[in-house]
Design a protein around this motif. Structure first.
Motif, PDB file in Angstrom:
ATOM      1  N   UNK A 235       0.822  -1.200   0.000  1.00 30.14           N
ATOM      2  CA  UNK A 235       0.000   0.000   0.000  1.00 30.14           C
ATOM      3  C   UNK A 235       0.862   1.259   0.000  1.00 30.14           C
ATOM      4  N   UNK A 236       1.969   1.230   0.721  1.00 25.49           N
ATOM      5  CA  UNK A 236       2.855   2.395   0.763  1.00 25.49           C
ATOM      6  C   UNK A 236       3.585   2.603  -0.553  1.00 25.49           C
ATOM      7  N   UNK A 237       3.917   1.532  -1.251  1.00 25.18           N
ATOM      8  CA  UNK A 237       4.530   1.670  -2.575  1.00 25.18           C
ATOM      9  C   UNK A 237       3.570   2.369  -3.521  1.00 25.18           C
ATOM     10  N   UNK A 238       2.317   1.920  -3.523  1.00 27.95           N
ATOM     11  CA  UNK A 238       1.313   2.531  -4.397  1.00 27.95           C
ATOM     12  C   UNK A 238       1.091   3.990  -4.024  1.00 27.95           C
ATOM     13  N   UNK A 239       0.980   4.257  -2.741  1.00 24.25           N
ATOM     14  CA  UNK A 239       0.741   5.633  -2.290  1.00 24.25           C
ATOM     15  C   UNK A 239       1.885   6.561  -2.688  1.00 24.25           C
ATOM     16  N   UNK A 240       3.110   6.074  -2.577  1.00 22.73           N
ATOM     17  CA  UNK A 240       4.268   6.896  -2.946  1.00 22.73           C
ATOM     18  C   UNK A 240       4.217   7.273  -4.418  1.00 22.73           C
ATOM     19  N   UNK A 241       3.876   6.324  -5.280  1.00 23.66           N
ATOM     20  CA  UNK A 241       3.809   6.614  -6.710  1.00 23.66           C
ATOM     21  C   UNK A 241       2.615   7.514  -7.037  1.00 23.66           C
ATOM     22  N   UNK A 242       1.521   7.360  -6.311  1.00 25.71           N
ATOM     23  CA  UNK A 242       0.350   8.209  -6.530  1.00 25.71           C
ATOM     24  C   UNK A 242       0.665   9.658  -6.167  1.00 25.71           C
ATOM     25  N   UNK A 243       1.304   9.870  -5.013  1.00 26.56           N
ATOM     26  CA  UNK A 243       1.650  11.233  -4.599  1.00 26.56           C
ATOM     27  C   UNK A 243       2.678  11.833  -5.556  1.00 26.56           C
ATOM     28  N   UNK A 244       3.655  11.021  -5.945  1.00 24.17           N
ATOM     29  CA  UNK A 244       4.652  11.485  -6.908  1.00 24.17           C
ATOM     30  C   UNK A 244       3.986  11.902  -8.212  1.00 24.17           C
ATOM     31  N   UNK A 245       3.052  11.076  -8.696  1.00 29.44           N
ATOM     32  CA  UNK A 245       2.342  11.400  -9.926  1.00 29.44           C
ATOM     33  C   UNK A 245       1.504  12.651  -9.800  1.00 29.44           C
ATOM     34  N   UNK A 246       0.935  12.880  -8.612  1.00 27.26           N
ATOM     35  CA  UNK A 246       0.129  14.088  -8.391  1.00 27.26           C
ATOM     36  C   UNK A 246       0.985  15.343  -8.522  1.00 27.26           C
ATOM     37  N   UNK A 247       2.192  15.316  -7.944  1.00 24.56           N
ATOM     38  CA  UNK A 247       3.104  16.458  -8.100  1.00 24.56           C
ATOM     39  C   UNK A 247       3.388  16.720  -9.580  1.00 24.56           C
ATOM     40  N   UNK A 248       3.642  15.643 -10.333  1.00 24.63           N
ATOM     41  CA  UNK A 248       3.945  15.794 -11.756  1.00 24.63           C
ATOM     42  C   UNK A 248       2.740  16.326 -12.523  1.00 24.63           C
ATOM     43  N   UNK A 249       1.542  15.844 -12.178  1.00 29.63           N
ATOM     44  CA  UNK A 249       0.341  16.339 -12.839  1.00 29.63           C
ATOM     45  C   UNK A 249       0.149  17.824 -12.637  1.00 29.63           C
ATOM     46  N   UNK A 250       0.412  18.295 -11.421  1.00 26.95           N
ATOM     47  CA  UNK A 250       0.306  19.730 -11.143  1.00 26.95           C
ATOM     48  C   UNK A 250       1.345  20.505 -11.950  1.00 26.95           C
ATOM     49  N   UNK A 251       2.530  19.912 -12.125  1.00 26.82           N
ATOM     50  CA  UNK A 251       3.547  20.556 -12.971  1.00 26.82           C
ATOM     51  C   UNK A 251       3.007  20.756 -14.386  1.00 26.82           C
ATOM     52  N   UNK A 252       2.275  19.768 -14.891  1.00 26.40           N
ATOM     53  CA  UNK A 252       1.668  19.906 -16.212  1.00 26.40           C
ATOM     54  C   UNK A 252       0.626  21.006 -16.266  1.00 26.40           C
ATOM     55  N   UNK A 253      -0.132  21.154 -15.184  1.00 30.34           N
ATOM     56  CA  UNK A 253      -1.151  22.209 -15.154  1.00 30.34           C
ATOM     57  C   UNK A 253      -0.528  23.604 -15.180  1.00 30.34           C
ATOM     58  N   UNK A 254       0.702  23.720 -14.682  1.00 30.35           N
ATOM     59  CA  UNK A 254       1.384  25.013 -14.729  1.00 30.35           C
ATOM     60  C   UNK A 254       1.615  25.457 -16.177  1.00 30.35           C
ATOM     61  N   UNK A 255       1.832  24.500 -17.056  1.00 32.93           N
ATOM     62  CA  UNK A 255       2.021  24.830 -18.470  1.00 32.93           C
ATOM     63  C   UNK A 255       0.683  25.061 -19.160  1.00 32.93           C
ATOM     64  N   UNK A 256      -0.293  24.186 -18.868  1.00 29.79           N
ATOM     65  CA  UNK A 256      -1.587  24.296 -19.542  1.00 29.79           C
ATOM     66  C   UNK A 256      -2.408  25.482 -19.110  1.00 29.79           C
ATOM     67  N   UNK A 257      -2.300  25.869 -17.837  1.00 31.03           N
ATOM     68  CA  UNK A 257      -3.107  26.966 -17.310  1.00 31.03           C
ATOM     69  C   UNK A 257      -2.294  28.240 -17.113  1.00 31.03           C
ATOM     70  N   UNK A 258      -0.971  28.126 -17.221  1.00 29.14           N
ATOM     71  CA  UNK A 258      -0.120  29.275 -16.966  1.00 29.14           C
ATOM     72  C   UNK A 258       0.661  29.733 -18.178  1.00 29.14           C
ATOM     73  N   UNK A 259       1.700  28.996 -18.523  1.00 27.21           N
ATOM     74  CA  UNK A 259       2.605  29.418 -19.587  1.00 27.21           C
ATOM     75  C   UNK A 259       1.914  29.560 -20.935  1.00 27.21           C
ATOM     76  N   UNK A 260       1.110  28.544 -21.321  1.00 28.23           N
ATOM     77  CA  UNK A 260       0.522  28.540 -22.660  1.00 28.23           C
ATOM     78  C   UNK A 260      -0.975  28.880 -22.657  1.00 28.23           C
ATOM     79  N   UNK A 261      -1.725  28.270 -21.755  1.00 28.87           N
ATOM     80  CA  UNK A 261      -3.158  28.515 -21.741  1.00 28.87           C
ATOM     81  C   UNK A 261      -3.917  27.650 -22.729  1.00 28.87           C
ATOM     82  N   UNK A 262      -3.294  26.603 -23.213  1.00 26.74           N
ATOM     83  CA  UNK A 262      -3.937  25.647 -24.108  1.00 26.74           C
ATOM     84  C   UNK A 262      -3.094  24.382 -24.137  1.00 26.74           C
ATOM     85  N   UNK A 263      -3.585  23.345 -24.800  1.00 30.73           N
ATOM     86  CA  UNK A 263      -2.813  22.114 -25.010  1.00 30.73           C
ATOM     87  C   UNK A 263      -2.662  21.912 -26.505  1.00 30.73           C
ATOM     88  N   UNK A 264      -1.497  21.445 -26.923  1.00 30.23           N
ATOM     89  CA  UNK A 264      -1.245  21.266 -28.350  1.00 30.23           C
ATOM     90  C   UNK A 264      -0.653  19.894 -28.615  1.00 30.23           C
TER      91      UNK A 264
END
Length: 348
Positions: A235-264
């Motif tokens: 369970x802790x292995x899965x949770x670690x990867x889920x939290x790690x993935x959440x950080x990365x997903x938010x990094x993607x939102x910084x580009x989609x909602x901030x830098x560019x404002x669209x997806x291409x």
């Protein structure tokens, strides 16, 4: 020399060695290293516009570095951050386009959707690692390509009429601010930097100040001892990867909602996830270290654009310097050995 001091000095030495090696390469190529580095540093912070662009570049680097570091601190190597960035970017833009809501609801919802998408993408290698002991590096690498092509297909067939980009996200879901644009001479700086800094605090708090963080770190140190102590390793292995993935997903939102404002549609990877590995390595997988490392890497990326304009030095030379810094970080054993020898001689 204390271990803590050594851990701090090694990244500094690695950066200095990388810069020295870059200087030698400039001289060997017939360029003036003083003019080159002057143009580089001026391109980082020499003008308000450059400073805004540097901070904008630093923002996703902090979050992708946190994603890599969180997994590494728990004994996992999440090399699928790039794919998690892509699905987070797509999810944030999708929610931004799909709903008509007040900004106070719309923007957080889009960012949470990005975190959820990245978490789901991190769950898959985490589950396979926990359930079937499939190595997370192999699965997460393959997930990068799946994310790239699925995202491109959704952009073409769902979010646009066979186009190469989505419509612009409405202002109610954007991180952009007219105030920040005016303050930085109309750079692409946005409020995402505050989210990135909060993410760094959140990682530190989870790992250092919570019982669950202690469990996650314990599992990373030794699966068998943690299991013997009564912790649910899978369970802790899965949770670690889920939290790690959440950080990365938010990094993607910084580009989609901030830098560019669209997806291409993308012909290749963004590089944010892979650069996050370097940021985490140089930052020693600590929150403060990652912030400082992201500033360096973001500054180098933005400053490199000014080098060919002022000196004619190709920006690829900065990529070489970055690669050398990573090389010296990876060779930290040699640096640690040299520091130990110097310390022993000084003691005599």
């Amino acid at each position: 020399m204390s271990k803590r001091f050594t851990n701090i000095i090694i990244p500094i030495v690695a950066v200095l060695l990388g810069l020295i090696a870059g200087t030698i390469i400039m001289l060997a190529s017939g360029y003036d290293p003083i003019a080159g580095f002057s143009a580089l540093f001026y391109g980082m912070f020499g003008e308000v516009f450059y400073a805004g662009e540097t901070i904008r570049q630093v923002t996703p680097y902090i979050l992708s570095g946190l994603a890599v570091a969180f997994a590494f601190r728990t004994g996992l190597f999440n090399i699928g951050v790039e794919g998690q960035v892509l699905v987070g970017w797509l999810a944030a833009v999708w929610v931004g386009l799909a709903f008509d809501l007040p900004k106070i609801i719309h923007l957080p919802l889009a960012i949470l959707a990005a975190a959820a998408a990245g978490a789901v993408w991190g769950f898959i290698p985490g589950f396979l690692k926990a359930r079937f002991r499939v190595h997370e590096v192999i699965v997460s690498i393959m997930m990068n390509y799946i994310a790239l092509h699925i995202a491109n297909n959704i952009i073409r067939t769902v979010l646009s009429d066979n186009g190469d980009r989505t419509p612009d996200v409405p202002s109610s879901a954007l991180l952009k601010s007219p105030l920040l644009e005016e303050m930085t001479d109309f750079s692409r700086l946005h409020w995402g930097i505050l989210i990135a800094l909060f993410g760094a605090f959140l990682m530190w708090f989870i790992l250092e100040k919570t019982v669950k963080g202690y469990e996650l770190r314990s599992v990373g140190f030794n699966h068998h001892a943690s299991d013997y102590a009564g912790m649910n390793v899978n369970r802790n292995i899965i949770m670690a990867m889920v939290i790690s993935g959440a950080f990365a997903g938010v990094a993607g939102s910084m580009e989609g909602l901030g830098t560019f404002g669209y997806a291409s549609v993308k012909g290749g990877f963004t590089g944010i996830g892979f650069d996050g590995i370097a940021v985490a390595l140089l930052g020693g997988n600590t929150s403060v270290g990652i912030i400082l490392s992201a500033i360096l890497f973001g500054g180098l990326k933005v400053g490199a654009l000014n080098m060919p304009l002022e000196t004619g030095i190709p920006p690829e030379l900065v990529d070489i310097v970055i690669a050398l810094i990573i090389f010296f970080i990876a060779s930290s054993y040699i640096i640690r050995w040299a520091l130990t020898r110097i310390n022993k001689k000084g003691a005599k």
